[in-house]
Design a protein around this motif. Sequence first.
Motif, PDB file in Angstrom:
ATOM      1  N   ASP A  65       0.843  -1.190   0.000  1.00  0.00           N
ATOM      2  CA  ASP A  65       0.000   0.000   0.000  1.00  0.00           C
ATOM      3  C   ASP A  65       0.878   1.240   0.000  1.00  0.00           C
ATOM      4  O   ASP A  65       1.546   1.524   1.010  1.00  0.00           O
ATOM      5  CB  ASP A  65      -0.903  -0.019   1.233  1.00  0.00           C
ATOM      6  N   PRO A  66       0.907   2.024  -1.093  1.00  0.00           N
ATOM      7  CA  PRO A  66       1.773   3.210  -1.136  1.00  0.00           C
ATOM      8  C   PRO A  66       1.400   4.287  -0.126  1.00  0.00           C
ATOM      9  O   PRO A  66       2.205   5.178   0.129  1.00  0.00           O
ATOM     10  CB  PRO A  66       1.598   3.725  -2.576  1.00  0.00           C
ATOM     11  N   THR A  67       0.202   4.230   0.460  1.00  0.00           N
ATOM     12  CA  THR A  67      -0.201   5.263   1.410  1.00  0.00           C
ATOM     13  C   THR A  67       0.231   4.953   2.835  1.00  0.00           C
ATOM     14  O   THR A  67      -0.045   5.733   3.747  1.00  0.00           O
ATOM     15  CB  THR A  67      -1.725   5.463   1.396  1.00  0.00           C
ATOM     16  N   ALA A  68       0.893   3.829   3.059  1.00  0.00           N
ATOM     17  CA  ALA A  68       1.233   3.432   4.425  1.00  0.00           C
ATOM     18  C   ALA A  68       2.393   4.233   5.005  1.00  0.00           C
ATOM     19  O   ALA A  68       2.603   4.220   6.212  1.00  0.00           O
ATOM     20  CB  ALA A  68       1.572   1.942   4.466  1.00  0.00           C
ATOM     21  N   GLY A  69       3.159   4.924   4.178  1.00  0.00           N
ATOM     22  CA  GLY A  69       4.314   5.671   4.665  1.00  0.00           C
ATOM     23  C   GLY A  69       5.591   4.885   4.469  1.00  0.00           C
ATOM     24  O   GLY A  69       5.596   3.649   4.541  1.00  0.00           O
ATOM     25  N   PRO A  70       6.717   5.560   4.231  1.00  0.00           N
ATOM     26  CA  PRO A  70       7.966   4.868   3.875  1.00  0.00           C
ATOM     27  C   PRO A  70       8.526   3.997   4.982  1.00  0.00           C
ATOM     28  O   PRO A  70       9.088   2.932   4.711  1.00  0.00           O
ATOM     29  CB  PRO A  70       8.923   6.014   3.522  1.00  0.00           C
ATOM     30  N   ASP A  71       8.409   4.403   6.248  1.00  0.00           N
ATOM     31  CA  ASP A  71       8.966   3.591   7.332  1.00  0.00           C
ATOM     32  C   ASP A  71       8.224   2.263   7.456  1.00  0.00           C
ATOM     33  O   ASP A  71       8.834   1.207   7.605  1.00  0.00           O
ATOM     34  CB  ASP A  71       8.896   4.361   8.654  1.00  0.00           C
ATOM     35  N   VAL A  72       6.891   2.339   7.417  1.00  0.00           N
ATOM     36  CA  VAL A  72       6.091   1.118   7.518  1.00  0.00           C
ATOM     37  C   VAL A  72       6.334   0.220   6.310  1.00  0.00           C
ATOM     38  O   VAL A  72       6.489  -1.000   6.436  1.00  0.00           O
ATOM     39  CB  VAL A  72       4.598   1.473   7.650  1.00  0.00           C
ATOM     40  N   LEU A  73       6.406   0.805   5.122  1.00  0.00           N
ATOM     41  CA  LEU A  73       6.634  -0.001   3.921  1.00  0.00           C
ATOM     42  C   LEU A  73       8.000  -0.670   3.943  1.00  0.00           C
ATOM     43  O   LEU A  73       8.141  -1.820   3.531  1.00  0.00           O
ATOM     44  CB  LEU A  73       6.493   0.875   2.676  1.00  0.00           C
ATOM     45  N   ALA A  74       9.010   0.041   4.430  1.00  0.00           N
ATOM     46  CA  ALA A  74      10.340  -0.568   4.512  1.00  0.00           C
ATOM     47  C   ALA A  74      10.319  -1.778   5.436  1.00  0.00           C
ATOM     48  O   ALA A  74      10.928  -2.817   5.137  1.00  0.00           O
ATOM     49  CB  ALA A  74      11.349   0.472   5.002  1.00  0.00           C
ATOM     50  N   ALA A  75       9.598  -1.671   6.557  1.00  0.00           N
ATOM     51  CA  ALA A  75       9.503  -2.801   7.484  1.00  0.00           C
ATOM     52  C   ALA A  75       8.759  -3.965   6.842  1.00  0.00           C
ATOM     53  O   ALA A  75       9.125  -5.134   7.012  1.00  0.00           O
ATOM     54  CB  ALA A  75       8.808  -2.359   8.769  1.00  0.00           C
ATOM     55  N   ARG A  76       7.705  -3.666   6.102  1.00  0.00           N
ATOM     56  CA  ARG A  76       6.933  -4.717   5.458  1.00  0.00           C
ATOM     57  C   ARG A  76       7.738  -5.415   4.364  1.00  0.00           C
ATOM     58  O   ARG A  76       7.673  -6.631   4.202  1.00  0.00           O
ATOM     59  CB  ARG A  76       5.651  -4.124   4.879  1.00  0.00           C
TER      60      ARG A  76
END
Length: 492
Positions: free
Chosen positions: A87-98
């Motif tokens: 999900d591109p709206t989750a924010g970069p920090d959360v996406l990096a963790a995912r």
Amino acid sequence: MLDRLAHALRTVHPDRPAVLGRGRTGGTRVLIRRGELADLADRYAAALHARGLGPGATLGVAVRPGPRALAVLLAAHRLGLRAAVLDPTAGPDVLAARLALARPDLVLADAAAQAVAGWAGPLARRADLALPRLSALGPVATLGRRLPGCAPRLAVTGGAAPAPRDGGADTDAVIVFTSGTTARPRAVVHTREGLAAGLRTVTDLVDPRPGSTVLGGTFFVLVPALAAGAAVALPARRPRALAGQLARLAPAQTYLTPPALRAALGAGARFHGRVWTGSAPADAALLRRVKQAGADQAWGVYALTELFPAAAVEEAGKSAHTGPGDLVGAPLPGVRTGLTPEGELLLTGPGARHRYLGEEPDPWVRTGDRATLAPDGRIVLAGRLKDMVLRRAENIYPGLYEPALHLPDVELAVLVGVPAAGAPGDERLVALVQPRPGADPRRLRAALRGPLDRMGGARPDAVLFGEVPLAGRSRKPDRAAAAAHCARELSA
């Protein structure tokens, strides 16, 4: 069903429209025809195969809903890949963790999802789109139009698609991220068999008809409708445009979230056929308004990322419920229910997720909802047990974002939901920040801008400074008391 869809697109009226969109002048335009969608999926499969992706590989997908996203998922299914939905709206920090958890072999992202810096930075922030820097993603390829700063395009040619690869019904099909924390994100894993069961349940419930038009944009709308021979129109975003779209198309089936329904009704929309809503609570009053606006039937669907769909109820049944709680209907065929001693609703069935990524399989899904079961088996919800905020039909898990608020001058910080006026079941997201003694409030507010910007679509609606209430012997944050405090402060 994905196999049936791939066959039907090419053999059942391949020249008919598959996906419709809104034209620049407000009319309807054909985004892709049925045969063209089948060809596009074949080309994507050939391109991914040429990149060395085969059964068991993980493909990250950060593509906005539409023909390209569906063609990618069909291609992934054909090759036996598992798709990790990003999900591109989750924010970069959360996406990096995912991404660190899923470890995709390749990420496909459209230009909008990659718009994080340079020319597109302001545009991306306004659209709540943010991915980590490309170097943090690993191998990335752009799907569709490439803009400056994007990764190289996926090399799509006219080569023959490889033969379908079937690793078995119990192989992983899709990963969808849900709760957890930035340090320990959580992801739902559905197998091919479980995904097929969920799609069959939707088909049996909705019964889309060949040649009809369906309005909706999710995977669970597109696949059953297209497999049945219907055309799917992607909903317009602006309420007035959506109202005009409904008037032009008169869709036989409409799928919209409760916030989208309220906005459309506010714009004077008229409905047709059957209307379905879910992803957030939909009270009987909202369903009645939809029927008063022309719909033959108005249904509320209870579904989770872990099990879609679980139960459904039509407006007449919901309005007839006069007891406490929110009636969400009888469990759909194959779905079984249970309750923990604390009253938490448990669900299982053929369409339930197989496991959480990195954890052992468990057939029972803990919903996080407190519930009671009527004598006839119908489910009545009585509030949430999860620390989850539901804003405009989007689930926001505080644990994913609260760590970013703990700056040196912050003693404690929590994210809580406050009821949104005029929208039953909808919430505003509020950050309650407790500064350290002696901290300068102005400097702290300025320091918080960066972490707040990086939250993307989970950015709070309001930030309040104050003491975070604590409870219990462990002195943990009392979220209910914090939410009540924030509601009082905002109303004042």
